[in-house]
Design an enzyme around this catalytic site. Structure first.
Site, PDB file in Angstrom:
ATOM      1  N   ASP A  58      49.326  68.485   7.160  1.00 38.47           N
ATOM      2  CA  ASP A  58      49.601  67.438   7.165  1.00 38.47           C
ATOM      3  C   ASP A  58      50.817  66.848   7.617  1.00 38.47           C
ATOM      4  O   ASP A  58      51.666  67.482   7.156  1.00 38.47           O
ATOM      5  CB  ASP A  58      49.096  66.506   5.781  1.00 38.47           C
ATOM      6  CG  ASP A  58      50.165  65.327   5.928  1.00 38.47           C
ATOM      7  OD1 ASP A  58      49.944  64.595   6.509  1.00 38.47           O
ATOM      8  OD2 ASP A  58      49.509  64.430   4.874  1.00 38.47           O
ATOM      9  N   ASN A  85      52.310  66.080  18.379  1.00 38.52           N
ATOM     10  CA  ASN A  85      51.237  65.119  19.145  1.00 38.52           C
ATOM     11  C   ASN A  85      50.827  64.646  18.245  1.00 38.52           C
ATOM     12  O   ASN A  85      50.625  63.499  18.413  1.00 38.52           O
ATOM     13  CB  ASN A  85      50.616  66.036  20.045  1.00 38.52           C
ATOM     14  CG  ASN A  85      49.344  64.667  20.544  1.00 38.52           C
ATOM     15  OD1 ASN A  85      49.255  63.478  21.234  1.00 38.52           O
ATOM     16  ND2 ASN A  85      48.173  65.225  19.920  1.00 38.52           N
ATOM     17  N   TYR A 153      54.083  50.719  15.708  1.00 38.10           N
ATOM     18  CA  TYR A 153      54.196  51.506  16.266  1.00 38.10           C
ATOM     19  C   TYR A 153      54.968  52.090  17.212  1.00 38.10           C
ATOM     20  O   TYR A 153      55.543  53.440  18.293  1.00 38.10           O
ATOM     21  CB  TYR A 153      52.369  51.530  16.817  1.00 38.10           C
ATOM     22  CG  TYR A 153      52.058  53.061  18.232  1.00 38.10           C
ATOM     23  CD1 TYR A 153      51.024  53.753  17.650  1.00 38.10           C
ATOM     24  CD2 TYR A 153      51.896  52.673  19.578  1.00 38.10           C
ATOM     25  CE1 TYR A 153      50.350  55.129  19.068  1.00 38.10           C
ATOM     26  CE2 TYR A 153      51.812  53.744  20.026  1.00 38.10           C
ATOM     27  CZ  TYR A 153      50.649  54.919  19.709  1.00 38.10           C
ATOM     28  OH  TYR A 153      50.709  55.530  20.992  1.00 38.10           O
TER      29      TYR A 153
HETATM   30  N1  LIG Z   1      45.536  57.259  23.936  1.00 38.79           N
HETATM   31  C1  LIG Z   1      45.989  56.796  24.436  1.00 38.79           C
HETATM   32  O1  LIG Z   1      46.059  55.916  24.995  1.00 38.79           O
HETATM   33  C2  LIG Z   1      47.438  56.718  23.486  1.00 38.79           C
HETATM   34  C3  LIG Z   1      48.878  56.475  24.945  1.00 38.79           C
HETATM   35  C4  LIG Z   1      50.063  56.620  24.704  1.00 38.79           C
HETATM   36  C5  LIG Z   1      50.548  58.059  23.466  1.00 38.79           C
HETATM   37  N2  LIG Z   1      48.834  58.194  22.753  1.00 38.79           N
HETATM   38  C6  LIG Z   1      49.743  59.446  21.571  1.00 38.79           C
HETATM   39  O2  LIG Z   1      48.699  60.779  21.874  1.00 38.79           O
HETATM   40  C7  LIG Z   1      49.080  61.116  20.486  1.00 38.79           C
HETATM   41  C8  LIG Z   1      47.924  62.176  20.268  1.00 38.79           C
HETATM   42  O3  LIG Z   1      46.881  60.573  20.607  1.00 38.79           O
HETATM   43  P1  LIG Z   1      45.321  60.728  20.893  1.00 38.79           P
HETATM   44  O4  LIG Z   1      44.973  59.675  21.558  1.00 38.79           O
HETATM   45  O5  LIG Z   1      44.597  61.886  21.439  1.00 38.79           O
HETATM   46  O6  LIG Z   1      45.043  60.510  18.924  1.00 38.79           O
HETATM   47  P2  LIG Z   1      43.599  60.974  18.717  1.00 38.79           P
HETATM   48  O7  LIG Z   1      43.228  60.006  17.196  1.00 38.79           O
HETATM   49  O8  LIG Z   1      42.253  61.372  19.585  1.00 38.79           O
HETATM   50  O9  LIG Z   1      43.667  62.798  18.118  1.00 38.79           O
HETATM   51  C9  LIG Z   1      44.823  62.865  16.899  1.00 38.79           C
HETATM   52  C10 LIG Z   1      45.024  63.854  15.962  1.00 38.79           C
HETATM   53  O10 LIG Z   1      45.814  63.472  14.991  1.00 38.79           O
HETATM   54  C11 LIG Z   1      45.113  64.032  14.110  1.00 38.79           C
HETATM   55  N3  LIG Z   1      45.860  63.219  12.448  1.00 38.79           N
HETATM   56  C12 LIG Z   1      46.372  61.735  12.299  1.00 38.79           C
HETATM   57  N4  LIG Z   1      47.438  62.514  11.311  1.00 38.79           N
HETATM   58  C13 LIG Z   1      47.645  63.075  11.205  1.00 38.79           C
HETATM   59  C14 LIG Z   1      48.530  64.033   9.861  1.00 38.79           C
HETATM   60  N5  LIG Z   1      49.243  63.454   8.866  1.00 38.79           N
HETATM   61  N6  LIG Z   1      48.858  65.284  10.145  1.00 38.79           N
HETATM   62  C15 LIG Z   1      47.989  65.457  10.693  1.00 38.79           C
HETATM   63  N7  LIG Z   1      47.188  65.482  12.112  1.00 38.79           N
HETATM   64  C16 LIG Z   1      47.253  64.211  12.542  1.00 38.79           C
HETATM   65  C17 LIG Z   1      44.166  63.295  13.481  1.00 38.79           C
HETATM   66  O11 LIG Z   1      43.082  64.272  12.895  1.00 38.79           O
HETATM   67  C18 LIG Z   1      43.197  63.772  15.665  1.00 38.79           C
HETATM   68  O12 LIG Z   1      42.906  64.812  15.376  1.00 38.79           O
HETATM   69  C19 LIG Z   1      48.821  60.533  19.489  1.00 38.79           C
HETATM   70  O13 LIG Z   1      50.211  60.791  18.444  1.00 38.79           O
HETATM   71  C20 LIG Z   1      49.215  58.819  20.485  1.00 38.79           C
HETATM   72  O14 LIG Z   1      49.949  57.781  19.532  1.00 38.79           O
HETATM   73  C21 LIG Z   1      48.162  57.242  22.729  1.00 38.79           C
END
Ligand SMILES: NC(=O)c1ccc[n+]([C@@H]2O[C@H](COP(=O)([O-])OP(=O)(O)OC[C@H]3O[C@@H](n4cnc5c(N)ncnc54)[C@H](O)[C@@H]3O)[C@@H](O)[C@H]2O)c1
Length: 254
Positions: A58, A85, A153
């Protein structure tokens, strides 16, 4: 390309989306990869698929984060890349007028405090080696205002940007690079589901993107691999935008 032969990478949020695509990319280029996630099933599966290590973490827990980097170092003897990430974007984080303090705090903890903790506990290993690359996931929303607000966010990603810049400057002469990655909207299952329900909302977003589409997770992973590799040896303290041109656009093509 085998830019990560003999190198070790830790990826938080590596069980899904951008993190999972990055795990695959780094492993394909020769890295030993440590996957940190809350999701045990997805994390284990990701680790098995690349012959890496899963550490249930976590990222908001100081003890967990400390144990994560220790486990990575114990297993492989070094840590070359930290891709911090993991992040969340929950529906109760909305306009400032509607977002309660609980939602505000939860998003700050997962998106910003986690990055503080991961940097705090990986930097000592990197200082010992005299090298390392940290990539912290921010977002293009740290650079641009949106009328479709997710206030905590956005604020959390602004924090990631400023913290990464400062750490990049502080540790530059110790061979440690720290960059903030700013993805534009990425085609993840969550986003696809959201927009399948509301095509008008999807169209409203897409009109702002010069390239006319969302990014694929693999396109973000390619940027992480670049920043993590020696190809980016003179890039630090940067705001690395991978946004399909959104932040540069005034009027987009029809
Ligand atoms: N998807 C988008 O459009 C986008 C755009 C810009 C930035 N981001 C950023 O990219 C990153 C990844 O996003 P994504 O779209 O791949 O999301 P996703 O939801 O597909 O993956 C996020 C992962 O983080 C894990 N997670 C969440 N809380 C956690 C915790 N407390 N401890 C450990 N693991 C945890 C989840 O279980 C999941 O596997 C994030 O920081 C998000 O803000 C995403």
């Amino acid at each position: 390309m085998q830019r990560f032969e003999g190198r070790v990478a830790v990826v938080t949020g590596g069980a899904s989306g951008i993190g999972l695509a990055t795990v695959r990319r780094l492993a394909a280029e020769g890295a030993k990869v440590v996957i940190a996630d809350l999701d045990e099933a997805g994390g284990k599966q990701a680790a098995e698929s690349v012959g890496g290590l899963f550490v249930r973490t976590d990222v908001t827990s100081e003890e967990d984060v400390k144990a994560l980097f220790k486990a990575a170092h114990d297993a492989y003897g070094r840590i070359d890349v930290a891709f911090n990430n993991a992040g969340i974007s929950p529906p109760d984080d909305d306009s400032i007028l509607d977002t309660g303090l609980d939602a505000w705090k939860r998003v700050q903890e997962v998106n910003l405090t986690s990055v503080y903790l991961c940097c705090k506990y990986v930097i000592p290993y990197m200082r010992e080696q005299g090298r390392g690359s940290i990539i912290n996931t921010a977002s293009f929303v740290a650079k641009m205002g949106a009328a479709t607000s997710q206030i905590s966010y956005t604020a959390s990603k602004g924090g990631v940007l400023a913290m990464s810049r400062e750490l990049g400057v502080q540790f530059a002469r110790e061979g440690i690079r720290v960059n903030a990655l700013c993805p534009g909207p990425v085609s993840t299952p969550l986003l696809q589901e959201l927009f399948a329900k509301d095509p008008e909302k999807a169209a409203r977003r897409l009109v702002h993107i010069p390239t006319g589409r969302f990014a694929e997770p693999e396109e973000i992973a390619a940027a992480v691999a670049f920043l993590g590799s020696d190809d980016a040896s003179f890039i630090t303290a940067s705001e690395f935008l991978v946004d399909g041109g959104i932040s540069g656009a005034y009027v987009t093509p029809l």
